[in-house]
Design an enzyme around this catalytic site. Structure first.
Site, PDB file in Angstrom:
ATOM      1  N   SER A 147      -4.682  -1.579  -3.866  1.00 35.75           N
ATOM      2  CA  SER A 147      -3.701  -0.573  -3.308  1.00 35.75           C
ATOM      3  C   SER A 147      -3.768   0.206  -4.606  1.00 35.75           C
ATOM      4  O   SER A 147      -3.182   1.709  -4.608  1.00 35.75           O
ATOM      5  CB  SER A 147      -2.003  -1.166  -3.239  1.00 35.75           C
ATOM      6  OG  SER A 147      -2.713  -1.769  -2.123  1.00 35.75           O
ATOM      7  N   CYS A 154       3.234  -2.953   3.309  1.00 38.33           N
ATOM      8  CA  CYS A 154       2.802  -1.284   2.338  1.00 38.33           C
ATOM      9  C   CYS A 154       2.601   0.174   2.878  1.00 38.33           C
ATOM     10  O   CYS A 154       2.994   0.093   3.743  1.00 38.33           O
ATOM     11  CB  CYS A 154       1.572  -2.051   1.186  1.00 38.33           C
ATOM     12  SG  CYS A 154       1.810  -1.173  -0.455  1.00 38.33           S
ATOM     13  N   GLY A 190       3.733   3.813  -4.049  1.00 43.22           N
ATOM     14  CA  GLY A 190       4.710   5.079  -4.472  1.00 43.22           C
ATOM     15  C   GLY A 190       5.116   6.554  -4.077  1.00 43.22           C
ATOM     16  O   GLY A 190       5.876   6.534  -3.973  1.00 43.22           O
ATOM     17  N   HIS A 215       5.276  -7.056  -0.477  1.00 37.16           N
ATOM     18  CA  HIS A 215       3.722  -7.729  -0.515  1.00 37.16           C
ATOM     19  C   HIS A 215       4.150  -8.911  -0.474  1.00 37.16           C
ATOM     20  O   HIS A 215       4.248 -10.010  -1.309  1.00 37.16           O
ATOM     21  CB  HIS A 215       3.574  -7.555  -1.323  1.00 37.16           C
ATOM     22  CG  HIS A 215       2.322  -6.577  -1.491  1.00 37.16           C
ATOM     23  ND1 HIS A 215       1.431  -6.160  -1.570  1.00 37.16           N
ATOM     24  CD2 HIS A 215       3.267  -5.175  -1.885  1.00 37.16           C
ATOM     25  CE1 HIS A 215       0.236  -4.805  -0.937  1.00 37.16           C
ATOM     26  NE2 HIS A 215       2.103  -4.042  -1.674  1.00 37.16           N
ATOM     27  N   GLU A 247       2.950 -11.197   0.519  1.00 44.48           N
ATOM     28  CA  GLU A 247       1.287 -12.233   0.425  1.00 44.48           C
ATOM     29  C   GLU A 247       1.505 -12.561  -0.924  1.00 44.48           C
ATOM     30  O   GLU A 247       1.010 -13.665  -1.171  1.00 44.48           O
ATOM     31  CB  GLU A 247       0.437 -11.571   1.068  1.00 44.48           C
ATOM     32  CG  GLU A 247      -0.423 -10.279   0.396  1.00 44.48           C
ATOM     33  CD  GLU A 247       0.181  -9.562   0.141  1.00 44.48           C
ATOM     34  OE1 GLU A 247       1.556  -9.225   1.103  1.00 44.48           O
ATOM     35  OE2 GLU A 247      -0.695  -8.128  -0.589  1.00 44.48           O
TER      36      GLU A 247
END
Lengths: 1118, 393
Positions: B67, B282, B326, B366, B368
């Site tokens: 990312s 995401c 972002g 996230h 995870e």
């Protein structure tokens, strides 16, 4: 879930006197809780026996009870006030234990009081080591192998399953008291038996040693909807085996890999959920094997702790404040982070490094072992924030105020050994000191690395993580750089400072080196150079510290923080605190630019002789400055205190209180005034430097302070006023000291000049002992040759008197006259004293008032004034004058109901006693007694006994309508309750025998059975009083055996000659161990008798009712 | 503004905690703000969007997270690199960030890194992977600059120390807005990671398809921990191919760049909608929202850190989450059959949604972690439950 509607009146428990392991961090948490509860409109009932605290200032709670923290007293308060809830999680272990006792005694149920903060079941689970172990194993967490034993036999049986070394830890004790490490069977048996007796529940936990493992702590907050956050992680630089209170600690955690940290975080949350702390903060400690990463849980505190205070200061997250609100039923996401305006349900991010270093006072306990271990010995701590670890470490070391200017070889030892030993020999001497760490371990480590010890070896000897060792090595390398390169650059700087010189200087400062430390290094290797010269070089080079806000979020959000630290490891200021932040402090109607700025210097780390009392004064000063519309700016380095709570001041600089650091802040703030008289000796020592730098020192001038402290000048002053003084002289060497003592006549009182807390003070009865004293045989460390010795005539059998007064420069008002119960010769900080006096004549009191006025005016005192007098056979002698805040200011303020420090600061701001309406000494119709609390049980092997050197860590207050009751309450609050029945052992010196007889008769009448040593017994028989004779120490069975058999709950032992002093010390030690109350003076016994004769009449009343006359009125009505 | 400016008045280097003795380097932002420090890692050049993360550890997970492709990551922490690097922490097979900015990077003598988990030092591993970094930077000052002025492009260079040329080149860099970077970080061929041998799992193993838009390894581990066997497909795989493999559910992964620019992938997502349970994280979350007719917009400086409080409206609980994005989904753009399930408590932006009609669950943060707290890991259990139709899905 919003705030609960069923909680209106909340009872808060304080932590009582300052003791080792439980210091003013609980005043910080309690005060924050009071503010938070008040904000929510709660009616607050406070119970705390410690008058030196800020929280017991009547303004912080609605009903302020300064009463002993016992079940009896707390139950009486509950019966009287009928609170809806009891909040015990903010007053340390003392409050938690008391709450559990109240719960078990059924008091809470009887009066329908809810326990909030943590439910009783959770407290029990966290505190009961066996149950805690089971619970942790139940949720799959790892613990050190071991188990609980309730007897020595049970403990020995466990040895078959475990391998040495083993850790022995008694249940339910403070600061690990009574714990230790056993390497063999003998040590094991010894520690187990001590631990069993130290534990109030008679249990010890025996565990596999995790010595040398990494020690980590997490501070967790959880709300009633099961939202939980980790506010702060703290890593101990010292490995497991050194109590966390004695360890250097670092935040954020530096040496755990991300998955290790997150797994530990998961464990911590699981622990909190399992234990069931559901509306507050708690602390969880882990040990991590540095070779395998295996992680075990060490313990959990279901309450706000010392580490919580540190975590709050390290991150800017107000744990106690949030905990108090959670206890009222709020959820974390309903509360705001006041600094950023975002949610309080988050985990702070740090972009700086924080180091805490404990402060020790071993030198006051001659004979005690200085090796650090499982039981806490530190009396205070300092914290520093820096742009990197090295800077923070060095700042913290100079903030420690032990004479260090940064990380350097232990001062003194280099002088003694440095020239005798070759580097190799010296290294060999250092290695054992690394293996058996003492208070100076970090300095020994530094010196060893400097002498070439490899980091691998250093790690093996100390158990300190390699990352920290690399940092220390970098400091060593920087010192080398200073020695090699700076002298020539300094020499060439006359012609202008080159870019490379500037670069080097910036680098050095970013490693945390102080100007003084740099001047020392340069002076050692090259030309002698003063600290001031380094400073001016630095300023010419344009190298200044940057002040950064502690913003909880590493710059992610715009923050309105009044809390700053300095760093040289930075590019530019993120805000100019001076002017830019004025707009934030809108509390005054005056336009911000016109607000006068006043800097208050705090007292730095707590130590014996300089503790919470001074912090109380600083906080009061700030409060009243703000009330007057001035901007109060605090500089202090003590994370435990209220003064370093950014909520209590307009701007807080968390910085070492040294000339360099203070001057740098003043250069930025350009204060209109700077106040040095509230923080104890620390700021006073800077007064002249500050004045020299052009700062306006408010209140009594530094010259007047110096005049009062200079013996010769002061003697002349007293003589010119016609005030008697004990004869005195100054000895500059052994022979002159002996000659002066001869002239004055023994006994004499001796001490080095310029000390606080009676450091290294003693009463000498003959020349032999004086010689031993001067040559250092008594104090252990030899007296510095440049410190002259003061020799005073010791006034035997005198009554000592303390006076606190206020002066505006033209007139003086006495605030209170305190009479000591102990005879003169015991340090005033260790004495029990009362307001009002109870044996002095009106004439004597008038003389004292007159002298106080004369001295105050002669010294042009503006602000606080403390004078010590000794009254011998009706003659008033002045002993010393301190034109500054004294230790008794909070006690006096609480007793008379006016803030002395507050009035003092108003005087400094230009008001006079007329304006303050304080022209007459307050008259009270009740009595308050202050008693000292001593830490002897922490220092096994140390000489025990009261003397002119102060050794108490804290104080309590008893207040009631008459002296006797107030005295009994003070004793109960100090943990030495006077028994109401049973046996009393009497053993008094010849000159006390006449006075004893009538008191013994009273005791007999009160139903006590009396034991007496032969001489004392004879006196009693002659007076017609029955007693059982017991032998003195030497023969068997003797009085110690009576004590051990539990036949006597109290012993009266007075001594007059040096021989019996030795026995007295034995008796005290045994009394301490067996919890037998010991009285050492006839006046104390008289006070006890007075108290016992009215003991049934005690009642609990809040300060508010004493001040308004309600308590007295209540007793008159029936 | 043509001249390069500096944040300090005087022209000295930024942070000074590490004495120069190494190669100098410059960090030039496209607004002319310039920092000087020491070159680290590959000591060449790095170009990208400069963003900051406030995570205090987890540097390796961050730098290897796809990312961050195309971004220069500023670490606000005072010390970075303290515990070395260990291959098991990698989130992909190489560092993905364009560059890194440190306040202080731990430099150790060559040899074994002194931490039990470590296989080497961060500096060495960056050098080996060709990643250029700069250290000795006042990251607080830089962070506040980005916070106030927004994320912007910049260049770290150890080879070109000419400020004029650097500024010119920094200005020429493309904006992150409108960039589809998934092709740069996605796998080239489909694969199935080996399932770990686990004993005593009662539930049957489910096959799921993972559309790799810049996938983090820890996500695969989280699926496997919950008894889901992932088959990973390149970003440009079409919906029919995925459906033909008969997965029980499809996961759209995290990844770099502007979701609005990923029109192919949005189309793929639209074809999958309603056909089988979908999970997005995401970038995957943003694409699902776009596929269902929503809009996305660019945040001023994004969310990068591990301490973001997110309220889960379904449980009432607050999760402390790991974040790295972002762009953000505009809640006002969502159709009425889409529920907002999660919200950021700091700036009240959208953090999660569900659409029961289409069996879609998607999360902006996230779950995870890696780096970050494990508070939200039960999201994977919930996905499994949604597939199997178990209660509480």
């Amino acid at each position: 879930m919003p705030k609960r509607q069923d909680l209106n009146t909340i009872m808060l428990l304080g932590s009582g006197p300052i003791v080792i392991g439980q210091a003013c961090e609980f005043d910080y948490s309690g005060t924050q809780a009071c503010r938070a509860l008040k904000e929510e409109g709660c009616r607050i009932i406070l119970l705390n026996s410690n008058p030196a605290t800020i929280m017991t200032d009547p303004g912080y709670s609605d009903r302020t009870y300064i009463e002993p923290l016992t079940v009896e007293m707390a139950a009486a308060v509950i019966a009287q006030e009928r609170p809806d809830a009891l909040l015990p999680t903010l007053g340390g272990q003392t409050a938690l234990n008391l709450a559990m006792e109240l719960y078990h005694a059924g008091v809470l149920a009887e009066f329908e009081v809810k326990m909030i903060g943590a439910p009783p079941e959770a407290i029990e689970l966290a505190e009961n080591r066996q149950a805690f172990r089971q619970a942790m194993l139940g949720i799959g967490l790892d613990l050190p192998l071991g188990g609980l034993a309730t007897s020595e036999a049970e403990a020995l049986a466990m040895l078959s399953r475990l391998r040495f070394p083993l850790i022995i830890r008694p249940s339910y004790t403070l600061g690990g008291k009574g714990g230790g490490v056993a390497y063999n069977r003998e040590e094991f048996s010894d520690l187990v038996s001590k631990g069993l007796s130290a534990s109030p529940t008679g249990q010890v936990l025996i565990e596999e040693s995790v010595l040398g493992w990494k020690e980590m702590e997490l501070e967790v907050m959880r709300d009633n909807s099961d939202n939980a956050v980790v506010v702060c992680g703290i890593e101990n630089l010292d490995p497991m085996g050194i109590h966390t209170g004695d360890s250097i600690t670092v935040s954020p955690i530096q040496t755990l890999a991300e998955p290790e940290y997150q797994a530990m975080r998961e464990d911590a949350l699981a622990v909190v959920r399992r234990v069931g702390v559901d509306t507050g903060g708690c602390n969880i400690q882990f040990a991590i094997n540095p070779l395998s990463g295996r992680r075990v849980i060490v313990e959990m505190n279901p309450r706000v702790s010392r580490s919580s205070a540190l975590a709050s200061k390290a991150t800017g997250y107000p744990i106690a404040r949030v905990a108090a609100k959670l206890a009222l039923g709020y959820r974390l996401d309903e509360l705001k982070n006041d600094i950023t305006g975002t949610s309080a349900c988050f985990e702070p991010a740090l972009d700086y490094c924080v180091v805490k270093i404990p402060r020790f006072d071993f030198e006051k306990f001659t004979g005690a072992s200085e090796v650090l271990g499982m039981s806490m010995h530190a009396v205070g701590e300092t914290m520093a924030l820096g742009g990197n670890f090295r800077e923070a470490l060095q700042k913290a070391l100079r903030g420690l105020e032990t004479g260090l200017s940064g990380l350097m070889a232990q001062p003194g030892e280099v002088q003694e050994n440095g020239y005798l030993s070759s580097p190799g020999q010296r290294l060999n001497e250092l290695i054992p000191l690394l293996q058996k760490p003492g208070p100076g371990r970090i300095l020994h480590l530094y010196e060893a690395v400097k002498l070439g010890l490899s980091l691998d070896e250093a790690g093996r000897h100390t158990g300190i993580d390699p990352w920290f060792l690399l940092q220390i090595e970098q400091i060593v390398q920087c010192e080398q750089l200073i020695a090699d390169e700076l002298p020539s650059l300094l020499a060439a700087s006359g012609a202008g400072i080159s870019a490379s010189a500037r670069k080097l200087a910036r680098y050095i400062k970013a490693q945390g080196f102080s100007d003084r430390q740099i001047s020392n290094i340069v002076s050692e290797t090259a030309l002698p150079i003063r600290e001031e010269d380094i400073r001016s070089f630095r300023m010419r080079a344009g190298i200044f510290p940057v002040y950064r806000g502690v913003d909880t979020c590493a710059g992610e959000f715009a923050a309105l923080t009044p809390y700053f630290y300095s760093t040289y490891d930075a590019l530019s200021p993120d805000s100019a605190p001076g002017e830019a932040l004025n707009s934030q402090t809108q509390s005054s109607p005056l336009p911000p630019a016109r607000k006068k700025r006043v800097v208050i210097l705090g007292g730095g780390p707590n130590r014996i002789g300089q503790g919470i009392e001074f912090d109380y004064c600083c906080v009061q000063a700030a409060r009243y400055l703000r009330e007057m519309g001035l901007t109060a700016i605090m500089i202090n380095s003590n994370p435990e205190t209220v003064s370093t709570d950014f909520d209590s001041v307009d701007r807080l600089y968390f910085e070492p209180v040294t000339a360099e650091d203070v001057l740098a802040i003043c250069a930025l703030e350009k204060p209109d005034g700077i106040i040095v008289q509230f923080g104890g000796q620390t700021p006073l020592n800077l007064a002249r430097d500050l004045e020299k730098a052009g700062l306006s020192v408010w209140g009594t001038s530094p010259a007047s302070i110096a005049r009062a402290e200079d013996r010769d000048e002061f003697n002349r002053l007293a003589a010119s006023l016609g005030i008697p003084q004990p004869q005195s002289g100054m000895g500059y060497n052994l022979e002159s000291a002996c000659r002066i003592a001869q002239e004055i006549g023994y006994p004499v009182m001796v001490r080095p000049s310029f000390v606080l807390g009676g450091r290294a003070m003693g009463v000498m009865h003959d020349e032999h002992s004086l010689r031993d004293y001067v040559t250092g045989k008594v104090t252990g460390s030899s007296l510095k040759s440049d410190a002259p010795i003061l020799i005073d005539k010791f006034l035997e059998d005198a009554v000592e008197v303390d006076v606190d007064a206020l002066s505006d420069g033209t007139s003086v008002t006495v605030a209170a006259i305190m009479e000591h119960i102990e005879q003169a010769g015991v340090h005033s900080g260790d004495s029990c004293c009362s307001i009002p006096t109870h044996t002095l004549s009106a004439l004597t009191l008038d003389t004292i008032r007159e002298y106080t006025g004369q001295l105050g005016i002669a010294l042009h005192v503006k602000g606080l004034l403390n004078i010590q007098f000794a009254v011998q056979r009706g003659v008033v002698h002045v002993l010393e004058v301190n034109p500054r805040a004294s230790r008794t200011v909070p006690f006096v303020s609480k007793t008379i109901g006016c803030s002395l420090a507050g009035m003092a600061v108003k005087i400094m701001a230009g008001m006079n006693l007329d304006d303050l309406d304080f022209k007459r000494e307050p008259v009270i119709d009740y009595c308050a007694v202050k008693e000292a609390v001593l830490p002897f049980e922490r220092f096994p092997g140390a000489l025990i006994g009261l003397g002119p050197e102060m050794r108490s860590t804290g104080e309590v207050m008893g207040i009631d309508l008459n002296f006797g009751l107030a005295f009994l309450k003070a004793q109960a609050a100090a943990g030495t309750p006077i028994p109401y029945e049973g046996g009393i052992i009497l053993s008094v010196s010849d000159r006390d025998k006449n006075a004893l007889a009538p008191l013994a008769a009273e005791l007999k009448k009160l139903g006590f059975s009396l034991y007496a040593t032969p001489g004392t017994g004879q006196t009693l028989t002659e007076a017609g009083i029955d007693s059982q004779t017991v032998s003195k120490i030497g023969a068997r069975p003797n009085l110690l055996d009576i004590m051990r058999d539990g036949k006597a709950g109290m012993i009266v032992n007075t001594v007059s000659n040096p021989q019996s002093v030795h026995d007295a010390s034995k008796i005290r030690e045994e009394a301490l161990r067996l919890d037998v109350t010991l009285l050492t003076t006839i006046p104390a016994l008289r006070a006890v008798v007075e108290g016992l004769s009215v003991s049934g009449q005690w009642a609990v009343s809040p300060l508010q009712d004493y001040y308004t006359g309600k308590v007295r009125a209540k007793t008159k009505t029936p | 503004m043509t001249d390069s400016r500096q944040l300090s008045g005087e022209g000295q280097e930024a942070g000074t905690s590490q004495f120069p003795g190494t190669r100098p380097a410059l960090l030039m932002l496209d607004d002319g703000i310039c920092f000087s420090g020491q070159a680290r890692g590959a000591c060449r050049e790095a170009k990208g969007e400069v963003i900051f993360t406030t995570s205090m550890a987890g540097y390796q997970e961050t730098l290897t997270d796809p990312s961050y492709y195309g971004q220069i990551v500023v670490f606000t922490a005072a010390h970075v690199g303290n515990y070395g690097v260990s291959s098991c922490d990698d989130q992909s097979f190489r560092p993905q960030a364009a560059g890194a900015v440190f306040h202080e990077l731990q430099i150790t003598p060559p040899g074994k890194f002194p931490h039990w988990r470590a296989e080497g030092a961060l500096d060495e591993s960056m050098a080996a992977a060709g990643l250029t970094a700069i250290s000795g930077i006042d990251t607080r000052a830089l962070t506040m600059h980005i916070r106030d002025g927004g994320a912007r492009n910049g260049i770290i260079s150890a080879v070109d120390l000419d400020k004029k040329s650097l500024l010119q080149r920094a200005r020429a860099l493309p904006s992150m807005q409108g960039l589809d970077l998934t092709a740069e970080v996605s796998c080239n061929y489909e694969y199935s990671p080996a399932m770990p041998v686990t004993e005593g799992i009662a539930q049957p193993v489910l096959n799921i398809a993972v559309l790799d838009l810049g996938l983090k390894r820890s996500i695969l581990n989280c699926f496997m921990d919950q008894g889901m066997r992932p088959r990973v497909w390149p970003a440009r795989t079409d919906a029919e191919t995925i459906l033909a493999s008969q997965p029980a559910g499809v996961f759209l992964s995290n990844g770099p760049g502007d979701p609005g620019a990923c029109s192919d992938i949005i189309k793929t997502a639209q074809r999958l909608l309603g056909r089988l349970p979908l999970l997005g994280i995401c970038l995957g979350h943003q694409i699902l929202a776009l596929a269902m007719g929503g809009r996305t917009y660019k945040l001023p400086f994004g969310h990068h850190g591990v301490n973001h409080p997110v309220k889960n409206f379904l449980t009432g609980r607050v999760l402390i989450t790991s974040q790295n994005h972002g762009f953000c989904v505009d809640p006002d753009s969502l159709a009425s059959n889409i529920n907002i399930t999660h919200m950021n408590l700091n700036d009240h932006t959208l953090e999660g949604l569900e659409c029961r009609d289409n069996r879609v669950v998607s999360l902006q943060f996230h779950p995870e972690a890696s780096p970050g707290p494990y508070d939200a890991r039960d999201a994977f259990i919930k996905f499994r439950n949604m597939i199997t139709g178990t209660a509480n899905a």
